[in-house]
Scaffold this active site. Structure first.
Site, short mmCIF file in Angstrom:
data_model
loop_
_atom_site.label_atom_id
_atom_site.label_comp_id
_atom_site.label_asym_id
_atom_site.label_seq_id
_atom_site.Cartn_x
_atom_site.Cartn_y
_atom_site.Cartn_z
CE LYS A 154 -3.70 2.12 2.77
NZ LYS A 154 -4.52 1.98 4.00
CB SER A 207 -7.76 3.75 3.00
OG SER A 207 -6.94 3.20 4.03
CB SER A 215 -8.07 0.93 6.01
OG SER A 215 -8.74 2.13 6.25
#
Length: 465
Positions: free
Chosen positions: A73, A148, A172
Site C-alpha cells: 500500500k 482505504s 481499512s
C-alpha cells in the site's frame, strides 16, 4: 491453498523461474485494469528475482518467502521509491528509508512489485479519494474496491500479487478484503511496528497482510511481528505455528453483538446470511451468546473524533517546507495555507478541519476528552465480553459495496459504512475478515494478543461454511 507454499514449491522444483514469475505479474500490473497501481517497482523486482534464480541454479536452499511477489500500500516507506499516499502533495516524494515491516519481508526474500493505490493518507472507505483514479472492485468493476487499502485487496483478489501489505486504522484492511472476497487481518495493536508507515491516527494504525488463504496470513504475520526500538508501542510475540491454528478445540463460546444485527442500517441479505452462519456454529456444539454493545452512532462518532484529531496533528508537518510540493505565497503563512489548500484533497481537508475543531480551546473538553472517555468504556466492555466468550463474530459491513461515485457524494454514509469495524480498532483487538458467512465476509475477533485464536476459528469456519 497457500499461494506462498505453491509458488515456493514451483520455484524449488524449477517448474517456473522467479524472473518469469515476476515478469508475468508485472505485465498484469502494467495493464492497470483496476487502477490499483501508483508505481511499479519493476527494476528492483527483476534484480531481486535474478538473485533468487541464481541461488536455485547453484543448488542453494531458499527460504519460504524468497522469490514471492507482493504488493505494498502506498503509505509505506521503501527507500528510493515514490511514496505518495495517493496525494497530490506527495506525488513526487521519494522515501529516504524503509518501513520496519517491509524491511522484514525484504530480509526474508520477498519481492515487492508495486506501490498500491489507496485513499489519500488513508482518508476514505472506498479508494476513490486518490489522485490516481478510483480503484475498481475485483468482482464488479462498476463498484468501489473498498478502502482505504482498496488497491492492495484488489491486487490479491486478481492474483496480481501473492499477498499485499495494507494498513488498517478503522477497518481499512478488513472492509476492502470483504468487498473483494479475500482474507485481511488487523493484528493486535503493537504486534507489528508502525515505523515507516505514514501516520493517520497513531493510536489505532495497524500494519497487516491481505492474502488468499489463512495460511498465507499466518506466514506473513509471523515475519512482520516483533518488538521494534523505533516504535515504542510494539511488543514481543510468539510465532504462531501451523499446528496451532489448525486446532479449534480451545474455542468453546462465541459471541455476537445483537445491536449490530438489529440495526436499521444492515441489509436484509447480510442479516439473513449472518444469522444462518450463527446457526451453523451452534450446530457444531459451540455455545453462542448474544452480547450488548454500544450503538453504531456512538462507535462511529467516537472513532472519527479521535481519528480526525490525530490526523490533524500528524499531517501538520506537511506544509510544503520539508516534504512534498510547495506553492509560494506572498509570505510564509500564505505559502503554508495555499500549499495545504491546493494540495490536500477535499476529504483530507474535511478531516484536518474537523480534527483541529475538536482539539481547539472550548471544544477539546466537550468533544475530544469525551471521546477518549468513551474509548476507555469501549475497551472495558470488550474486557468484560472476553471474560464470557472466546471469539466475537460480526459482519464486516452493513451493506454491499456502493457504485463508484456514490461515496464521494455522501461522506456521512461512507463514515457509517465503518460501523462494524471501528469498535475493534478502538479496542486494539486482533480482527480478521474471511470471505465467507455474508456477501461482504465475516469478521472474527479475539481478545488482545490472541491473534492465533482468530486464525484458529477462521480455519474452523472455513470447514463448516
Amino acid at each position: 491453498m497457500s499461494q506462498i507454499k505453491k509458488i515456493h514449491t514451483q520455484l524449488i522444483n524449477k517448474e517456473i523461474s522467479c524472473t518469469a514469475l515476476v515478469q508475468e505479474k508485472l505485465n498484469l500490473l502494467k495493464q492497470n485494469t483496476h487502477n490499483t497501481v501508483n508505481s511499479l517497482l519493476d527494476s528492483m523486482a527483476l534484480e531481486l528475482a535474478s538473485k533468487v534464480d541464481a541461488k536455485i541454479t547453484n543448488g542453494e536452499e531458499i527460504g519460504l518467502l524468497e522469490g514471492i511477489p507482493f504488493g505494498i500500500k502506498d503509505v509505506y516507506m521503501v527507500q528510493g521509491t515514490y511514496t505518495t499516499a495517493s496525494s497530490d502533495l506527495l506525488k513526487n516524494y521519494k522515501s529516504s528509508y524503509t518501513a520496519t515491516a517491509i524491511q522484514k519481508l525484504l530480509d526474508a526474500g520477498a519481492i515487492p512489485l508495486v506501490k498500491e493505490n489507496c485513499d489519500s493518507f488513508g482518508h476514505g472507505s472506498s479508494s476513490e479519494n486518490t489522485i490516481f483514479g478510483a480503484v475498481k472492485n475485483a468482482i464488479n468493476p462498476d463498484l468501489v474496491g473498498g478502502g482505504s487499502s482498496g488497491g492492495s485487496a484488489v491486487n490479491v483478489a486478481k492474483d496480481f500479487t501473492a499477498f499485499s501489505i495494507g494498513g488498517d486504522t478503522g477497518g481499512s484492511i478488513r472492509q476492502p478484503a470483504g468487498y473483494n472476497k479475500v482474507y485481511g487481518l488487523k493484528p493486535t495493536y503493537g504486534r507489528i511496528s508502525r515505523y515507516g508507515l505514514m501516520a493517520y491516527a497513531s493510536s489505532t494504525d495497524c500494519v497487516g497482510p491481505i492474502a488468499k488463504s489463512i495460511e498465507d496470513i499466518r506466514i506473513v504475520l509471523n515475519i512482520m511481528s516483533g518488538k521494534d526500538v523505533r516504535d515504542q508501542t510494539t511488543f514481543s510475540s510468539e510465532e504462531i505455528l501451523e499446528d496451532t491454528v489448525s486446532n479449534s478445540s480451545t474455542i468453546k463460546t462465541v459471541g455476537y453483538f445483537k445491536n449490530f444485527i438489529e440495526s436499521e442500517a444492515i441489509s436484509p441479505q447480510i442479516k439473513q446470511d449472518f444469522l444462518a452462519t450463527i446457526d451453523k456454529i451452534k450446530a457444531k456444539g459451540i455455545k453462542v451468546k448474544e452480547l450488548d454493545f454500544f450503538n453504531s452512532d456512538v462507535l462511529v462518532s467516537t472513532y472519527y473524533t479521535l481519528a480526525m484529531a490525530e490526523t490533524a496533528s500528524n499531517l501538520s508537518r506537511l506544509d510544503g517546507t520539508n516534504y512534498g510540493a510547495r506553492i509560494e505565497g506572498e509570505n510564509l503563512k500564505d505559502t503554508y495555507s495555499i500549499t495545504r489548500s491546493e494540495k490536500f484533497s477535499e476529504e483530507s481537508k474535511r478531516r484536518i478541519i474537523g480534527g483541529n475543531q475538536v482539539l481547539s480551546q472550548g471544544f477539546s473538553d466537550e468533544i475530544y476528552l469525551k471521546a477518549q472517555n468513551l474509548r476507555d468504556q469501549i475497551s472495558a466492555r470488550f474486557s468484560d465480553d472476553f471474560n464470557e466468550v472466546d471469539i466475537i463474530v460480526s459482519p464486516v459491513t452493513p451493506a454491499n459495496p456502493p457504485k463508484i461515485g456514490e461515496s464521494l457524494n455522501d461522506p456521512l454514509a461512507m463514515y457509517l459504512s465503518d460501523a462494524y469495524t471501528v469498535g475493534f480498532s478502538l479496542g486494539e483487538l486482533p480482527t480478521l475478515t474471511i470471505p465467507k458467512g455474508t456477501e461482504t465476509g465475516l469478521q472474527i475477533t479475539a481478545d488482545k494478543k490472541k491473534d492465533a485464536q482468530v486464525l484458529q476459528f477462521a480455519n474452523f469456519l472455513n470447514d463448516i461454511l
